[in-house]
Design an enzyme around this catalytic site. Structure first.
Site, PDB file in Angstrom:
ATOM      1  N   HIS A   1       0.682  -1.232   0.092  1.00 55.92           N
ATOM      2  CA  HIS A   1      -0.039   0.022   0.004  1.00 55.92           C
ATOM      3  C   HIS A   1       0.766   1.180  -0.114  1.00 55.92           C
ATOM      4  O   HIS A   1       0.314   2.388  -0.266  1.00 55.92           O
ATOM      5  CB  HIS A   1      -1.021  -0.037   1.116  1.00 55.92           C
ATOM      6  CG  HIS A   1      -2.392   0.542   0.763  1.00 55.92           C
ATOM      7  ND1 HIS A   1      -2.674   1.429   0.223  1.00 55.92           N
ATOM      8  CD2 HIS A   1      -3.484   0.271   1.513  1.00 55.92           C
ATOM      9  CE1 HIS A   1      -3.739   1.813   0.001  1.00 55.92           C
ATOM     10  NE2 HIS A   1      -4.612   1.048   0.943  1.00 55.92           N
TER      11      HIS A   1
ATOM     12  N   ASP B   1      -2.129   2.013  -5.072  1.00 58.88           N
ATOM     13  CA  ASP B   1      -3.443   2.262  -4.326  1.00 58.88           C
ATOM     14  C   ASP B   1      -4.571   1.310  -4.572  1.00 58.88           C
ATOM     15  O   ASP B   1      -4.325   0.353  -5.630  1.00 58.88           O
ATOM     16  CB  ASP B   1      -3.712   3.687  -5.114  1.00 58.88           C
ATOM     17  CG  ASP B   1      -2.813   4.753  -4.424  1.00 58.88           C
ATOM     18  OD1 ASP B   1      -2.158   4.820  -3.521  1.00 58.88           O
ATOM     19  OD2 ASP B   1      -3.035   5.757  -5.515  1.00 58.88           O
TER      20      ASP B   1
END
Length: 416
Positions: free
Chosen positions: A388, A392
C-alpha cells in the site's frame, strides 16, 4: 598422519556465510577424494561440498543449522602424506572447491541420506529390506505405527513419502499391513527450523514486518476460457498440456503496461521504486524442502505453449534441487497458485522487494443469471495482495478488472 583443513570456499557472489543443511559424514568416517561431505545453503541455492582429499574425518564445523563464514574451517581430515596438507593459496582453494562442488541432490534435506546410510541405490535383482528403503524419519515412524513393512511399499519417486503410504493403505498392497482398530496418538516431534525453511520464515517475517499489505479479490467467469483451453489441448500435438496458468500469465502481461506500478520493486531504504518494462514472473512452487520461486524471464514475449513448457521445466528443476541461482532470483511480480486446492480466496504474502503478488483460486461450477435464465458457469476468484506504500486500492482493483476482461473474452488473449 597429518591434518588437512578444508575451508568453506566462496560458493556464491557476494555471499559472506553459508548454512550447514546436512552432513554426509561423521567424525571417524573414512572419505575418498571427491566424496560428498556436506550440503551447504546460500540464499535459496543448496550446494553439495566434496572432499578434496582422502582420509579420516577428524572434526566437523558444527551441527545442521549452523552458519559458517566463507574461508572458515568446514571439516578437518587426517591424511596419510604430509604433502597433501600443503595449503594452497586462497584463490587456488576456492577454484578447486568450486570444481568439486555440485548441486545437492533432491531429497537430502529431511531424508535418511547421511552418516552411515547404505546409499540410495541397490543393484537390480537385490531384494530391498526395510533398512535399505529411502524414507524420512516421519514416514518411518508412521509406517511403524501402522504396522507397515516399508519394503512392501511402492514409491512413486526416489523415496517413500506419506502419499505412498496413503496409496498402500487405500489399495492394500502386500501382506505386512495390519489396520489399527483406532487412530493412534502421534508422538510429539521437535523439528529444527533450518535450511530453506528458515529462509522462508525469515523472508515472510520481513515481508509482513516491512510491507503494509492489502488484498483484493474479484470473481471471474472462466466458462469460455475453460472451453477454449479444452479445445487447445485437444489439438496440442506434442506440445505440453495447458493448465490455467499460461493463459492467466498472458492476461497479466497484456494488462500490466497500463499498470506499471504493479510490475515493480520498492527499495524502501533508498526510497526508490523501479518500474520494470519486462515481466520476469516468479512462479511460487511447492517442493519437499519448502516454497521456492523460480522465475520465467521475459514472460511477455512467450506464447501459451512456451509458457506451459517453461513452467514445467522450472517446477521440475526446483523440485529436484537442480534450479540454478539465477533461475531463483530477479522476479518483478509473483504468481502463486494452489491448483485444485486453491480455496475460495487467498491473501498471499508479497515476495519482497516486489510490490504485488497474484493468486488464482479454485474453479467452481455454480448457477448464474444470464438475463432471465439460470445457467451453469465456471467461476474463479482472483486474489491480489499489494504494497500500500506503492500501490493504491483503485489501481489494484482496476488492474484485476482489466485481467478479468481478458479472461472472460479469451479471444483477446491472442490479439497482437
Amino acid at each position: 598422519m597429518a591434518l588437512f583443513t578444508f575451508k568453506l570456499p566462496d560458493i556464491g557472489e557476494g555471499i559472506a556465510e553459508a548454512e550447514i543443511v546436512g552432513w554426509h559424514v561423521k567424525v571417524g568416517d573414512r572419505v575418498e577424494e571427491d566424496q560428498p561431505i556436506a550440503d551447504m545453503m546460500t540464499d535459496k541455492a543448496t550446494v553439495e561440498m566434496e572432499s578434496p582429499v582422502a582420509g579420516i574425518v577428524a572434526r566437523l564445523a558444527g551441527e545442521p543449522g549452523a552458519m559458517i563464514a566463507i574461508g572458515a574451517m568446514l571439516v578437518e581430515i587426517e591424511v596419510e602424506r604430509e604433502s597433501e596438507v600443503a595449503a594452497p593459496s586462497e584463490e587456488e582453494s576456492i577454484e578447486e572447491a568450486e570444481k568439486t562442488s555440485v548441486p545437492a541432490k533432491a531429497g537430502t534435506q529431511g531424508s535418511d541420506v547421511g552418516p552411515g546410510h547404505p546409499g540410495p541405490l541397490l543393484s537390480q535383482g537385490h531384494k530391498l529390506t526395510e533398512q535399505h528403503v529411502l524414507a524420512s524419519p516421519a514416514v518411518r515412524a508412521r509406517a511403524k505405527e501402522l504396522g507397515i513393512d516399508l519394503a512392501q511399499v511402492k514409491a512413486a519417486g526416489d523415496h517413500i513419502r506419506h502419499a505412498d503410504l496413503d496409496a498402500f493403505l487405500l489399495y492394500g498392497q502386500g501382506q505386512g499391513y495390519r489396520p489399527a482398530a483406532r487412530a493412534a496418538a502421534r508422538p510429539d516431534e521437535t523439528v529444527r527450523v533450518i535450511g530453506l525453511r528458515r529462509r522462508i520464515a525469515e523472508n515472510m517475517a520481513a515481508s509482513k514486518r516491512h510491507i503494509p499489505h492489502f488484498s483484493y479479490v474479484e470473481e471471474i467467469d472462466v466458462t469460455a476460457l475453460e472451453a477454449m483451453r479444452a479445445q487447445l489441448n485437444d489439438h496440442r500435438g506434442d506440445r505440453p498440456k495447458l493448465t490455467m496458468l499460461p493463459l492467466l500469465i498472458v492476461a497479466l502481461c497484456k494488462a500490466l503496461p497500463d499498470f506499471p506500478m504493479l510490475n515493480a520493486r520498492y527499495d524502501d531504504e533508498a526510497g526508490v521504486v523501479t518500474r520494470f518494462g519486462a515481466v520476469h514472473l516468479g512462479i511460487a512452487t511447492q517442493t519437499e524442502a519448502g516454497l521456492m520461486v523460480p522465475v520465467i524471464r521475459d514472460a511477455q514475449d512467450r506464447n501459451v505453449w512456451q509458457l506451459a513448457g517453461e513452467i514445467r521445466r522450472l517446477a521440475d528443476a526446483a523440485r529436484s534441487g537442480k534450479a540454478k541461482s539465477e533461475e531463483l532470483s530477479g522476479s518483478t511480480l509473483t504468481l502463486t497458485s494452489l491448483g485444485a486446492l486453491g480455496g475460495i480466496a487467498t491473501t498471499p504474502v508479497i515476495n519482497r522487494p516486489e510490490v504485488a503478488i497474484i493468486g488464482p483460486n479454485r474453479i467452481v461450477e455454480r448457477p448464474v443469471f444470464r438475463g432471465k435464465e439460470v445457467v451453469p458457469a465456471k467461476l474463479m476468484n482472483l486474489s491480489i495482495s499489494c504494497d500500500h506504500r506503492v500501490v493504491d486500492g483503485w489501481d489494484a482493483a482496476s488492474f484485476v478488472h482489466a485481467v478479468r476482461t481478458l479472461l472472460e473474452t479469451p479471444v483477446l488473449l491472442f490479439e497482437s
